[in-house]
Motif scaffolding. Structure first.
Motif, PDB file in Angstrom:
ATOM      1  N   LEU A  25      82.302 -13.961  31.429  1.00  7.49           N
ATOM      2  CA  LEU A  25      83.113 -12.801  30.920  1.00  7.49           C
ATOM      3  C   LEU A  25      83.198 -11.748  32.154  1.00  7.49           C
ATOM      4  CD1 LEU A  25      81.984 -12.115  27.267  1.00  7.49           C
ATOM      5  CD2 LEU A  25      83.971 -13.606  28.179  1.00  7.49           C
ATOM      6  N   LEU A  26      84.563 -11.094  32.215  1.00  2.11           N
ATOM      7  CA  LEU A  26      84.623 -10.283  33.246  1.00  2.11           C
ATOM      8  C   LEU A  26      85.467  -9.196  32.458  1.00  2.11           C
ATOM      9  CD1 LEU A  26      84.270  -9.033  36.055  1.00  2.11           C
ATOM     10  CD2 LEU A  26      86.282 -10.125  36.762  1.00  2.11           C
ATOM     11  N   HIS A  27      85.020  -7.841  32.435  1.00  2.00           N
ATOM     12  CA  HIS A  27      85.622  -6.819  31.646  1.00  2.00           C
ATOM     13  C   HIS A  27      85.894  -7.124  30.363  1.00  2.00           C
ATOM     14  CE1 HIS A  27      85.786  -4.652  35.397  1.00  2.00           C
ATOM     15  NE2 HIS A  27      86.593  -5.608  35.821  1.00  2.00           N
ATOM     16  N   GLU A  33      88.694 -20.898  34.305  1.00  2.00           N
ATOM     17  CA  GLU A  33      87.982 -22.015  35.127  1.00  2.00           C
ATOM     18  C   GLU A  33      88.764 -21.954  36.566  1.00  2.00           C
ATOM     19  OE1 GLU A  33      88.219 -25.666  33.277  1.00  2.00           O
ATOM     20  OE2 GLU A  33      90.630 -25.492  32.969  1.00  2.00           O
ATOM     21  N   ASN A  34      90.124 -21.443  36.728  1.00  2.00           N
ATOM     22  CA  ASN A  34      90.765 -21.456  37.807  1.00  2.00           C
ATOM     23  C   ASN A  34      90.815 -20.108  38.534  1.00  2.00           C
ATOM     24  OD1 ASN A  34      91.978 -24.040  37.174  1.00  2.00           O
ATOM     25  ND2 ASN A  34      93.362 -23.022  35.723  1.00  2.00           N
ATOM     26  N   ASN A  35      89.786 -19.095  38.163  1.00  2.00           N
ATOM     27  CA  ASN A  35      89.808 -17.893  39.031  1.00  2.00           C
ATOM     28  C   ASN A  35      88.474 -17.833  39.206  1.00  2.00           C
ATOM     29  OD1 ASN A  35      92.471 -17.077  37.984  1.00  2.00           O
ATOM     30  ND2 ASN A  35      91.513 -16.563  36.139  1.00  2.00           N
ATOM     31  N   VAL A  36      88.293 -16.723  40.202  1.00  2.00           N
ATOM     32  CA  VAL A  36      87.133 -16.485  40.578  1.00  2.00           C
ATOM     33  C   VAL A  36      86.808 -14.929  40.630  1.00  2.00           C
ATOM     34  CG1 VAL A  36      86.562 -18.319  42.551  1.00  2.00           C
ATOM     35  CG2 VAL A  36      87.802 -16.184  43.059  1.00  2.00           C
ATOM     36  N   ARG A  37      85.402 -14.718  40.694  1.00  2.00           N
ATOM     37  CA  ARG A  37      85.127 -13.153  40.445  1.00  2.00           C
ATOM     38  C   ARG A  37      85.132 -12.501  41.814  1.00  2.00           C
ATOM     39  NH1 ARG A  37      81.475 -10.465  36.527  1.00  2.00           N
ATOM     40  NH2 ARG A  37      81.394 -12.879  35.652  1.00  2.00           N
ATOM     41  N   VAL A  38      85.627 -11.520  42.232  1.00  2.00           N
ATOM     42  CA  VAL A  38      85.745 -10.901  43.431  1.00  2.00           C
ATOM     43  C   VAL A  38      85.581  -9.442  43.432  1.00  2.00           C
ATOM     44  CG1 VAL A  38      87.373 -12.611  44.576  1.00  2.00           C
ATOM     45  CG2 VAL A  38      88.293 -10.483  43.765  1.00  2.00           C
ATOM     46  N   SER A  39      84.781  -8.916  44.338  1.00  2.00           N
ATOM     47  CA  SER A  39      84.789  -7.437  44.520  1.00  2.00           C
ATOM     48  C   SER A  39      85.588  -6.866  45.659  1.00  2.00           C
ATOM     49  CB  SER A  39      83.164  -7.138  44.914  1.00  2.00           C
ATOM     50  OG  SER A  39      82.783  -5.831  45.411  1.00  2.00           O
ATOM     51  N   VAL A  40      86.438  -5.971  45.266  1.00  2.00           N
ATOM     52  CA  VAL A  40      87.280  -5.648  46.333  1.00  2.00           C
ATOM     53  C   VAL A  40      86.946  -4.598  47.199  1.00  2.00           C
ATOM     54  CG1 VAL A  40      89.594  -4.551  46.446  1.00  2.00           C
ATOM     55  CG2 VAL A  40      89.118  -6.158  44.543  1.00  2.00           C
ATOM     56  N   ILE A  41      86.721  -5.004  48.516  1.00  2.00           N
ATOM     57  CA  ILE A  41      86.185  -3.957  49.594  1.00  2.00           C
ATOM     58  C   ILE A  41      87.202  -3.181  50.177  1.00  2.00           C
ATOM     59  CG2 ILE A  41      84.993  -3.973  51.550  1.00  2.00           C
ATOM     60  CD1 ILE A  41      83.768  -6.848  50.821  1.00  2.00           C
ATOM     61  N   ILE A  52      95.764 -10.360  38.130  1.00  2.00           N
ATOM     62  CA  ILE A  52      95.191 -10.483  36.726  1.00  2.00           C
ATOM     63  C   ILE A  52      94.744  -8.896  36.320  1.00  2.00           C
ATOM     64  CG2 ILE A  52      93.399 -11.528  35.226  1.00  2.00           C
ATOM     65  CD1 ILE A  52      93.225 -13.832  37.006  1.00  2.00           C
ATOM     66  N   PRO A  53      95.480  -8.163  35.580  1.00  2.00           N
ATOM     67  CA  PRO A  53      95.365  -6.652  35.466  1.00  2.00           C
ATOM     68  C   PRO A  53      94.030  -6.569  34.564  1.00  2.00           C
ATOM     69  CG  PRO A  53      97.367  -7.371  34.379  1.00  2.00           C
ATOM     70  CD  PRO A  53      96.934  -8.520  35.419  1.00  2.00           C
ATOM     71  N   GLY A  66      86.322  -1.154  44.758  1.00  2.00           N
ATOM     72  CA  GLY A  66      85.295  -0.944  44.469  1.00  2.00           C
ATOM     73  C   GLY A  66      84.967  -1.539  43.046  1.00  2.00           C
ATOM     74  N   SER A  67      85.628  -2.221  42.571  1.00  2.00           N
ATOM     75  CA  SER A  67      85.457  -3.167  41.088  1.00  2.00           C
ATOM     76  C   SER A  67      85.253  -4.457  41.350  1.00  2.00           C
ATOM     77  CB  SER A  67      86.616  -2.422  40.178  1.00  2.00           C
ATOM     78  OG  SER A  67      86.486  -1.256  39.906  1.00  2.00           O
ATOM     79  N   CYS A  68      85.060  -5.186  40.412  1.00  2.00           N
ATOM     80  CA  CYS A  68      85.227  -6.595  40.436  1.00  2.00           C
ATOM     81  C   CYS A  68      86.329  -6.930  39.479  1.00  2.00           C
ATOM     82  CB  CYS A  68      83.978  -7.269  39.859  1.00  2.00           C
ATOM     83  SG  CYS A  68      82.437  -7.380  40.887  1.00  2.00           S
ATOM     84  N   VAL A  69      86.988  -7.858  40.086  1.00  2.00           N
ATOM     85  CA  VAL A  69      88.367  -8.311  39.355  1.00  2.00           C
ATOM     86  C   VAL A  69      88.450 -10.058  39.435  1.00  2.00           C
ATOM     87  CG1 VAL A  69      89.533  -6.294  39.576  1.00  2.00           C
ATOM     88  CG2 VAL A  69      89.990  -8.084  41.159  1.00  2.00           C
ATOM     89  N   ALA A  70      89.144 -10.580  38.278  1.00  2.00           N
ATOM     90  CA  ALA A  70      89.449 -11.932  38.451  1.00  2.00           C
ATOM     91  C   ALA A  70      90.604 -12.310  39.328  1.00  2.00           C
ATOM     92  CB  ALA A  70      89.714 -12.509  36.975  1.00  2.00           C
TER      93      ALA A  70
END
Length: 344
Positions: A25-27, A33-41, A52-53, A66-70
């Motif tokens: 789960l994210l947020h 399965e076709n997405n990854v969790r990324v931290s936007v630097i 994916i808003p 500064g957040s993690c998104v899919a």
């Protein structure tokens, strides 16, 4: 619209927390399965829409910094061995955004040999450890147990996080989680864990944390599940700035520490905290106290940052001082203006 790897919009770090992505789960929603969790630097095209808003809170790349998104796997491109860049759909630039910004590269090679003077020994030890083990994009992933926030919490830390702490740069959520875990161990060592509790900033901050009512409800449930008389340390991020709120739900008080001493006129945060105390009293089937004054009070004597990036570092220092005090009297310690600052 046509997807293209030439349309680079951000520099990110891919976060692998283990397990099948379809089960994560994210947020509050499945990662997929076709997405990854990324931290936007870092944003390159800040006005680009994220694929994916997160509700109506994270819509653009600038919102996501500064957040993690899919992010869809096929739109994540590895640049060499150390950096990851992400792309999105080609879109017509908004007025004023016709010129491309230069692409910035992150090499994850921050200098941890040359440290600022007067750092605490514990921070020097952390930098030395990171200098040895956090190289070439390596991260440390962990799951904090429920004794920290009242629920399990997955987090990671990377070399850039340690560098940012040592140099008073922008501090990430993950860095705060690790630091609060350290302070929680200090509380246990001093047998003070029944006095102070930490709050997961992901549950309350302005971006990606749900509606004001949902955040008040989450806080009230945490108060109810805590120990009688505990105070709650709540790092709160307005979107671009860290502050600290200290709540005592039993006494119906909330103290606010802002490294920039900004006024909160028009902010939703005081109302969220005030409502959380009322909801807590409702869960206990008690009437709120008949106070004529607001529970909200800024601590004007809190040390003040002298730049525009060290707010997270200051919040960490605030929490450290509170944890290390034998007698917690915030009004006496920081109630009056003092012009203090942190030098290390």
């Amino acid at each position: 619209m046509v997807d293209t790897v030439e349309n680079i919009v951000a520099i990110v770090k891919v976060i692998d927390v283990g397990g099948e992505s379809s089960n994560q789960l994210l947020h509050g929603v499945p990662l997929g399965e076709n997405n990854v969790r990324v931290s936007v630097i870092r944003a390159i095209e800040g006005d680009a829409l994220v694929p994916i808003p997160v509700r109506d809170e994270i819509l653009t790349v600038d919102d996501a910094v500064g957040s993690c998104v899919a992010w869809p796997k096929d739109l994540v491109v590895t640049h060499g061995a150390k950096a990851v860049i992400v792309t999105t759909e080609t879109k017509k630039p908004k007025r004023g955004y016709g010129r491309k910004k230069p692409i910035q590269r992150i090499q994850d090679n921050e200098d941890l040999d040359n440290l600022p003077p007067n750092l605490p020994k514990a921070l020097i030890d952390l930098c030395n450890w990171a200098n040895t083990f956090l190289k070439e994009g390596k991260t440390v992933n962990t799951v904090f147990q429920a004794d920290l926030f009242g629920h399990l919490k997955k987090a990671y830390i990377c070399r850039a996080d340690v560098y940012s702490i040592a140099h008073k740069k922008v501090v990430s959520n993950s860095a705060l989680f690790f630091y609060m875990s350290y302070l929680n161990k200090v509380l246990k060592l001093n047998k003070m864990e029944n006095m102070i509790r930490f709050v997961d900033s992901d549950k309350v901050s302005a971006i990606g944390s749900g509606s004001p009512t949902a955040r008040s409800r989450d806080l009230s449930v945490m108060y109810k599940n805590g120990k009688p008389g505990q105070i709650y340390l709540i790092p709160y991020n307005t979107g671009q700035h860290w502050t600290l709120t200290i709540v005592n739900p039993e006494l119906e008080t909330a103290r606010y520490m802002d490294p920039l001493k900004r006024r909160l006129d028009g902010s939703e945060w005081p109302a969220i905290v005030t409502d959380s105390i009322k909801m807590y009293k409702g869960l206990l089937k008690k009437q709120p106290g008949k106070k004529k004054t607001s529970p909200w009070k800024p601590l004007l004597g809190a040390p003040i940052q002298k730049d525009d990036v060290s707010c997270g570092y200051y919040v960490m220092c605030y929490m450290k001082e509170i944890v290390e005090d034998n007698i917690i009297d915030l009004d006496k310690k920081w109630g009056a203006r003092a012009g203090l600052t942190y030098t290390a």
